[in-house]
Design an enzyme around this catalytic site. Structure first.
Site, PDB file in Angstrom:
ATOM      1  N   LYS A   7       0.857  -1.205   0.000  1.00  0.00           N
ATOM      2  CA  LYS A   7       0.000   0.000   0.000  1.00  0.00           C
ATOM      3  C   LYS A   7       0.885   1.244   0.000  1.00  0.00           C
ATOM      4  CE  LYS A   7      -1.633   1.682   4.003  1.00  0.00           C
ATOM      5  NZ  LYS A   7      -1.321   3.120   4.270  1.00  0.00           N
ATOM      6  N   ASN A   8       1.907   1.258   0.846  1.00  0.00           N
ATOM      7  CA  ASN A   8       2.721   2.468   1.016  1.00  0.00           C
ATOM      8  C   ASN A   8       3.698   2.711  -0.119  1.00  0.00           C
ATOM      9  OD1 ASN A   8       1.248   2.932   3.254  1.00  0.00           O
ATOM     10  ND2 ASN A   8       2.868   2.464   4.731  1.00  0.00           N
ATOM     11  N   ARG A  77      -4.459  10.998   4.369  1.00  0.00           N
ATOM     12  CA  ARG A  77      -3.363  11.953   4.477  1.00  0.00           C
ATOM     13  C   ARG A  77      -2.362  11.781   3.346  1.00  0.00           C
ATOM     14  NH1 ARG A  77       1.430  12.428   5.735  1.00  0.00           N
ATOM     15  NH2 ARG A  77       2.241  14.297   6.743  1.00  0.00           N
ATOM     16  N   CYS A 101      -4.187  12.948  12.520  1.00  0.00           N
ATOM     17  CA  CYS A 101      -4.836  11.637  12.509  1.00  0.00           C
ATOM     18  C   CYS A 101      -4.919  11.175  13.965  1.00  0.00           C
ATOM     19  CB  CYS A 101      -4.058  10.655  11.653  1.00  0.00           C
ATOM     20  SG  CYS A 101      -2.495  10.207  12.375  1.00  0.00           S
ATOM     21  N   ARG A 106       0.157  15.412  11.875  1.00  0.00           N
ATOM     22  CA  ARG A 106       0.911  14.855  10.734  1.00  0.00           C
ATOM     23  C   ARG A 106       1.365  16.042   9.884  1.00  0.00           C
ATOM     24  NH1 ARG A 106      -0.683   9.508   9.706  1.00  0.00           N
ATOM     25  NH2 ARG A 106       1.023   9.385   8.224  1.00  0.00           N
ATOM     26  N   ASP A 299       4.990   1.128  11.890  1.00  0.00           N
ATOM     27  CA  ASP A 299       3.736   0.509  11.434  1.00  0.00           C
ATOM     28  C   ASP A 299       3.568  -0.925  11.928  1.00  0.00           C
ATOM     29  OD1 ASP A 299       3.753   2.142   8.171  1.00  0.00           O
ATOM     30  OD2 ASP A 299       3.269   2.853  10.186  1.00  0.00           O
ATOM     31  N   ARG A 391      -8.309  -0.286   5.138  1.00  0.00           N
ATOM     32  CA  ARG A 391      -7.423   0.683   4.489  1.00  0.00           C
ATOM     33  C   ARG A 391      -6.111   0.012   4.081  1.00  0.00           C
ATOM     34  NH1 ARG A 391      -7.073   6.445   7.266  1.00  0.00           N
ATOM     35  NH2 ARG A 391      -5.848   6.602   5.359  1.00  0.00           N
TER      36      ARG A 391
HETATM   37  C1  EPZ Z   1       4.531   7.084   5.801  1.00  0.00           C
HETATM   38  O1  EPZ Z   1       3.784   8.194   6.246  1.00  0.00           O
HETATM   39  C2  EPZ Z   1       3.578   5.896   5.868  1.00  0.00           C
HETATM   40  N1  EPZ Z   1       2.411   6.140   5.020  1.00  0.00           N
HETATM   41  C3  EPZ Z   1       3.107   5.676   7.311  1.00  0.00           C
HETATM   42  O2  EPZ Z   1       2.322   4.486   7.316  1.00  0.00           O
HETATM   43  C4  EPZ Z   1       4.328   5.455   8.182  1.00  0.00           C
HETATM   44  O3  EPZ Z   1       3.916   5.303   9.522  1.00  0.00           O
HETATM   45  C5  EPZ Z   1       5.281   6.647   8.057  1.00  0.00           C
HETATM   46  O4  EPZ Z   1       5.644   6.835   6.675  1.00  0.00           O
HETATM   47  C6  EPZ Z   1       6.559   6.457   8.861  1.00  0.00           C
HETATM   48  O5  EPZ Z   1       7.219   5.295   8.405  1.00  0.00           O
HETATM   49  C7  EPZ Z   1       2.523   5.980   3.681  1.00  0.00           C
HETATM   50  O6  EPZ Z   1       3.587   5.682   3.167  1.00  0.00           O
HETATM   51  C8  EPZ Z   1       1.281   6.188   2.867  1.00  0.00           C
HETATM   52  P1  EPZ Z   1       6.665  10.567   7.566  1.00  0.00           P
HETATM   53  P2  EPZ Z   1       4.431   9.674   6.099  1.00  0.00           P
HETATM   54  O7  EPZ Z   1       6.546  11.815   6.782  1.00  0.00           O
HETATM   55  O8  EPZ Z   1       5.339   9.738   4.939  1.00  0.00           O
HETATM   56  C9  EPZ Z   1       7.250  13.816  10.904  1.00  0.00           C
HETATM   57  C10 EPZ Z   1       0.442   3.150   7.699  1.00  0.00           C
HETATM   58  O9  EPZ Z   1       0.021   2.679   8.766  1.00  0.00           O
HETATM   59  N2  EPZ Z   1       7.100  14.775   9.802  1.00  0.00           N
HETATM   60  O10 EPZ Z   1       7.787   9.621   7.251  1.00  0.00           O
HETATM   61  O11 EPZ Z   1       3.317  10.640   6.192  1.00  0.00           O
HETATM   62  C11 EPZ Z   1       5.977  13.035  11.170  1.00  0.00           C
HETATM   63  O12 EPZ Z   1       5.120  13.746  12.035  1.00  0.00           O
HETATM   64  C12 EPZ Z   1       0.932   4.587   7.662  1.00  0.00           C
HETATM   65  O13 EPZ Z   1       0.543   2.523   6.622  1.00  0.00           O
HETATM   66  C13 EPZ Z   1       7.350  16.133  10.028  1.00  0.00           C
HETATM   67  O14 EPZ Z   1       7.663  16.529  11.138  1.00  0.00           O
HETATM   68  O15 EPZ Z   1       5.304   9.766   7.429  1.00  0.00           O
HETATM   69  C14 EPZ Z   1       6.510  11.780  11.805  1.00  0.00           C
HETATM   70  O16 EPZ Z   1       6.760  12.018  13.170  1.00  0.00           O
HETATM   71  C15 EPZ Z   1       0.698   5.322   8.974  1.00  0.00           C
HETATM   72  N3  EPZ Z   1       7.210  17.005   8.986  1.00  0.00           N
HETATM   73  C16 EPZ Z   1       7.832  11.547  11.082  1.00  0.00           C
HETATM   74  O17 EPZ Z   1       8.198  12.807  10.533  1.00  0.00           O
HETATM   75  C17 EPZ Z   1       6.864  16.587   7.729  1.00  0.00           C
HETATM   76  O18 EPZ Z   1       6.773  17.432   6.817  1.00  0.00           O
HETATM   77  C18 EPZ Z   1       7.739  10.527   9.955  1.00  0.00           C
HETATM   78  O19 EPZ Z   1       6.682  10.928   9.109  1.00  0.00           O
HETATM   79  C19 EPZ Z   1       6.627  15.212   7.515  1.00  0.00           C
HETATM   80  C20 EPZ Z   1       6.755  14.325   8.561  1.00  0.00           C
END
Ligand code: EPZ
Length: 443
Positions: A7-8, A77, A101, A106, A299, A391
């Site tokens: 999915k990701n 998101r 979320c 996020r 995850d 999802r």
């Molecule tokens: C991806 O989300 C995944 N989703 C998430 O999986 C996964 O938990 C996450 O990466 C971390 O591995 C998809 O790929 C669709 P991040 P993403 O940006 O890219 C902070 C699931 O269950 N951050 O890597 O949105 C953020 O708050 C989902 O399948 C900022 O501060 O996550 C977090 O603490 C849930 N500023 C950390 O970085 C930003 O601009 C990692 O977030 C972006 C993120």
């Protein structure tokens, strides 16, 4: 059981198709509600998708459409990953600010920082982000944040940079296999990318990108979830298409617990191979800290926590990516788990058993964790709001039932209505796990 496509990976891969001047075909796309939502969003952006049996063709038929509306973005998101491809190919993008979320804010500050560094103009207008640029310009961008790299942020900036003028270097890029998969598709489309999978990715801009045909990588989180299902039931599951190489941190933790994850044929490609998972009856406590890839993935934190509720001793789990991602703790406690939270860390005092109870899912991976706990619990567990499951897991109850679990999805409102008269379709299907099957024997 066979592991589905990721999915990701599928979501940013679908978004990357917005960059193409010819049709893109993705194979092994999972049939999930998030994927359907992304297809709906792309249709509103003039990119038609046609999916049959996991093969999806994406075709940009109207490049004048550039607005990703709130009512779609708020449901998923990950919609944010259309931002980079849209502004790179269509010079402007209007995307609703994604909300938070259930497990915390996020933010997308790193996405916007990266696009601004590429020369885009960023404006906030009525809850929408409007990003515009006649032509993006290559730049060197540090994309690290307080919680490490950003996965979708890296996908956004890497995708956008493929059509920028000049060379872009992303420092502190996400190293997840899903990023490598997006880079592989973009390269097939004609992009010039090096370093994907490492913290430094270099993209040399080109004038245009064509079509491509691409196989989505297996879903490491789905694979890890079902491996834990085998472990929590003292089962024995053999998987096909298991992404062994992408789960080394998880396999390492599972082995410490007493779970054996073994390649069936050492000569097979470790990124997609046959693997057998069995576990000893005595589970040992461990320490787990979630990290960006290649560390233990956030995850799979909830699912691992469910397993450790049955270990003999105290385990410690620290959540370094989403410090609030513990909504499953209260529900597991209802099933008799002994869990004590202190900020981003929980101590799990292992119990001899869990007891079935009515519990409520709050997010995708928490819902998976509750189902796994229900498989091992004594008695019946009713998990509500399992639309969260859909999802990220294709028909989880059917997959688990085929593996020997005693599980069914039902809709109590429908049951009631059927007794009285035809009633309204309830929006909250339930999963009922009745007396669990302790040993799952499949091959
Ligand atoms: C991806 O989300 C995944 N989703 C998430 O999986 C996964 O938990 C996450 O990466 C971390 O591995 C998809 O790929 C669709 P991040 P993403 O940006 O890219 C902070 C699931 O269950 N951050 O890597 O949105 C953020 O708050 C989902 O399948 C900022 O501060 O996550 C977090 O603490 C849930 N500023 C950390 O970085 C930003 O601009 C990692 O977030 C972006 C993120």
């Amino acid at each position: 059981m066979a592991v589905d496509g990721s999915k990701n990976a599928s979501l940013p891969l679908m978004a990357a198709a917005l960059l193409a001047d010819a049709p893109v075909t993705l194979r092994r796309v999972p049939n999930l509600s998030d994927v359907a939502n992304m297809a709906h969003l792309l249709a509103e952006l003039g990119c038609e998708t046609d999916a049959t049996h996991g093969t999806m063709t994406l075709n940009n038929v109207d490049t004048s459409l550039t607005h990703a509306r709130y009512d779609i973005v708020r449901t998923m998101r990950a919609s944010i990953c259309v931002l980079g491809p849209l502004v790179a190919r269509r010079k402007i993008a209007r995307v609703s600010m994604p909300g938070g979320c259930s497990f915390g804010a996020r933010p997308i500050d790193l996405h916007l920082k990266g696009l601004e560094a590429l020369g885009a103009k960023i404006q906030l207008d009525g809850g929408d982000i409007v990003v515009s640029a006649d032509r993006l310009k290559g730049a060197t961008i540090f994309l690290g944040g307080a919680f490490g790299s950003t996965v979708l942020g890296t996908a956004n900036i890497m995708s956008a940079a493929t059509l920028a003028q000049g060379t872009t270097t992303i420092e502190s890029a996400a190293c997840e296999p899903e990023i490598v998969d997006v880079a592989d598709l973009l390269t097939k489309m004609g992009a010039k990318i090096t370093g994907a999978g490492s913290p430094r990715i270099t993209i040399e801009g080109v004038e245009q990108l064509g079509g491509a045909d691409h196989h989505v990588i297996p879903d490491r989180i789905v694979a890890g979830t079902y491996a834990i299902a085998a472990a929590i039931t003292n089962g024995d599951i053999t998987f096909q298409d298991f992404p062994y190489d992408y789960l080394l941190a998880v396999i390492d933790s599972l082995k410490q617990v007493g779970v054996d994850v073994r390649k069936v044929d050492e000569s097979e490609d470790s990124r997609c191979c046959r693997v057998q998972v069995t576990s000893s009856r005595r589970l040992k406590p461990v320490r787990v800290t979630t990290q960006p890839y290649p560390g233990f993935p956030t995850d799979l934190q909830a699912q691992m926590l469910a397993l450790l509720c049955l270990a003999e001793g105290n385990s410690i789990i620290t959540e370094k990516i989403y410090p609030e991602r513990f909504l499953h703790v209260a529900e597991l406690t209802r099933m008799g788990a002994q869990i004590f939270r202190e900020g981003p860390t929980v101590v799990v005092q292992g119990s001899p058993k869990l007891v079935g109870a009515p519990v409520m899912a709050s997010d995708l991976r928490a819902s998976a964790s509750l189902v796994l706990a229900g498989l091992a619990a004594e008695g019946e567990t009713i998990v509500t709001r399992v639309y969260h499951l859909d999802r990220g897991y294709m028909q989880m109850e059917e997959t688990l039932a085929a593996l020997g679990a005693n599980i069914e999805r039902f809709d109590p409102d429908k049951e009631l209505a059927r007794e009285i008269a035809e009633g309204p379709e309830s929006t909250e299907p339930l999963i009922e796990t009745t007396m669990p099957v302790k040993t799952v024997k499949v091959s």
